[in-house]
Design an enzyme around this catalytic site. Structure first.
Site, mmCIF file in Angstrom:
data_model
loop_
_atom_site.group_PDB
_atom_site.id
_atom_site.type_symbol
_atom_site.label_atom_id
_atom_site.label_comp_id
_atom_site.label_asym_id
_atom_site.label_seq_id
_atom_site.Cartn_x
_atom_site.Cartn_y
_atom_site.Cartn_z
ATOM 1 N N SER A 59 33.883 -17.542 71.451
ATOM 2 C CA SER A 59 34.185 -18.339 70.262
ATOM 3 C C SER A 59 35.256 -19.398 70.514
ATOM 4 O O SER A 59 35.222 -20.478 69.906
ATOM 5 C CB SER A 59 34.592 -17.433 69.096
ATOM 6 O OG SER A 59 35.684 -16.626 69.443
ATOM 7 N N CYS A 89 27.583 -11.708 66.822
ATOM 8 C CA CYS A 89 28.805 -11.508 67.613
ATOM 9 C C CYS A 89 29.703 -12.750 67.546
ATOM 10 O O CYS A 89 30.343 -12.984 66.530
ATOM 11 C CB CYS A 89 28.445 -11.111 69.035
ATOM 12 S SG CYS A 89 29.792 -10.263 69.872
ATOM 13 N N ARG A 115 38.615 -9.989 66.497
ATOM 14 C CA ARG A 115 37.985 -10.238 67.807
ATOM 15 C C ARG A 115 38.276 -9.112 68.790
ATOM 16 O O ARG A 115 39.353 -8.523 68.770
ATOM 17 C CB ARG A 115 38.497 -11.548 68.401
ATOM 18 C CG ARG A 115 37.955 -12.772 67.695
ATOM 19 C CD ARG A 115 38.429 -14.024 68.393
ATOM 20 N NE ARG A 115 37.888 -14.125 69.738
ATOM 21 C CZ ARG A 115 38.466 -14.813 70.714
ATOM 22 N NH1 ARG A 115 39.592 -15.441 70.510
ATOM 23 N NH2 ARG A 115 37.901 -14.860 71.902
ATOM 24 N N HIS A 180 23.797 -7.458 69.092
ATOM 25 C CA HIS A 180 22.895 -8.465 69.679
ATOM 26 C C HIS A 180 21.427 -8.049 69.621
ATOM 27 O O HIS A 180 20.895 -7.572 70.638
ATOM 28 C CB HIS A 180 23.267 -8.689 71.148
ATOM 29 C CG HIS A 180 24.590 -9.326 71.366
ATOM 30 N ND1 HIS A 180 24.753 -10.686 71.425
ATOM 31 C CD2 HIS A 180 25.818 -8.790 71.524
ATOM 32 C CE1 HIS A 180 26.036 -10.966 71.627
ATOM 33 N NE2 HIS A 180 26.701 -9.827 71.682
ATOM 34 N N GLU A 182 18.930 -9.858 69.956
ATOM 35 C CA GLU A 182 18.178 -10.661 70.937
ATOM 36 C C GLU A 182 18.170 -10.031 72.324
ATOM 37 O O GLU A 182 17.442 -10.477 73.201
ATOM 38 C CB GLU A 182 18.739 -12.097 70.985
ATOM 39 C CG GLU A 182 20.042 -12.288 71.728
ATOM 40 C CD GLU A 182 21.290 -11.800 70.971
ATOM 41 O OE1 GLU A 182 21.148 -11.198 69.886
ATOM 42 O OE2 GLU A 182 22.401 -12.012 71.489
HETATM 43 N N1 GLN Z 1 34.464 -11.688 72.624
HETATM 44 C C1 GLN Z 1 33.776 -12.864 72.173
HETATM 45 C C2 GLN Z 1 34.669 -13.726 71.286
HETATM 46 O O1 GLN Z 1 35.629 -13.237 70.781
HETATM 47 C C3 GLN Z 1 32.489 -12.515 71.421
HETATM 48 C C4 GLN Z 1 31.583 -11.720 72.329
HETATM 49 C C5 GLN Z 1 30.110 -11.917 72.085
HETATM 50 O O2 GLN Z 1 29.675 -12.834 71.401
HETATM 51 N N2 GLN Z 1 29.332 -11.086 72.710
HETATM 52 O O3 GLN Z 1 34.404 -14.867 71.112
#
Ligand code: GLN
Length: 201
Positions: A59, A89, A115, A180, A182
């Protein structure tokens, strides 16, 4: 034809496109209108979409790219204007109005996320759990350095929990999952999102 975009700045883009392609095959086979999937890299790619998937990824990196180009503002306006959006996610982090351990990005959904709530990449895990709105039993959930949804406002309904933690939420045409779909062969959450994009649920 239902048009679904996948934000393609970084992350699990190909996997979502593959899930949508599989779903398109079964949709057509059962007499449905079909699904057209496209990568979204610039604002013009948003034109005519019914829904957009914000994939898993990092992110901090994607937030920066969204803010630097005009795409973040265009995307935010499109979703605020009714474009259906599903964040997996990292995507859930992008949608959240409040982010623990990071910055807010699109601030569109009335949820707070923390997060990396389960620890490092090595603490990634899987499990099968029920999800509201899905028929056919528990859903295989894959968590990769996932956030947790620590708060869902009154407008957001909780669709799934794992060990008490919220892992799936819906608010109108917005969907957030911290896992996820996907990365599995199961297309039921993609099908749910396509129905949302079509205004069928
Ligand atoms: N740890 C990632 C984040 O904080 C997110 C992980 C993921 O999308 N699998 O951006």
């Amino acid at each position: 034809m239902t048009k679904i975009g996948v934000l393609a700045l970084q992350g699990g883009v190909a996997e979502h496109l593959a899930s949508l392609r599989r779903l398109d095959g079964s949709d057509r086979a059962s007499g449905g209108a079909g699904i057209e999937a496209r990568r979204v890299l610039v604002s013009a790619d948003l034109d005519g979409l019914d829904g957009i998937i914000l994939p898993g990824g990092e992110s901090t990196a994607v937030g920066k790219l969204l803010a630097e180009g005009g795409l973040g503002a265009e995307l935010k306006a499109a979703v605020a204007g009714g474009l259906a959006a599903w964040g997996t996610c990292m995507g859930a982090i992008l949608l959240a109005r409040a982010v623990g351990g990071g910055e807010t990005h699109l601030s569109l959904m009335d949820i707070r996320v923390e997060r990396n709530a389960y620890g490092s990449q090595l603490d990634s895990f899987t499990g099968s759990h029920p999800m509201a709105g899905l028929e056919g039993g528990p859903f295989p959930m894959v968590f990769i350095r996932a956030p947790v949804i620590s708060f869902a406002g009154p407008g957001a309904s909780i669709l799934a929990r794992v060990s008490g933690d919220i892992v799936g939420c819906r608010q109108g045409r917005l969907l957030a999952t911290t896992f996820h779909p996907e990365l599995t062969a199961d297309t039921r959450v993609h099908a749910m999102f396509v129905r949302m994009a079509r205004g069928q649920e």
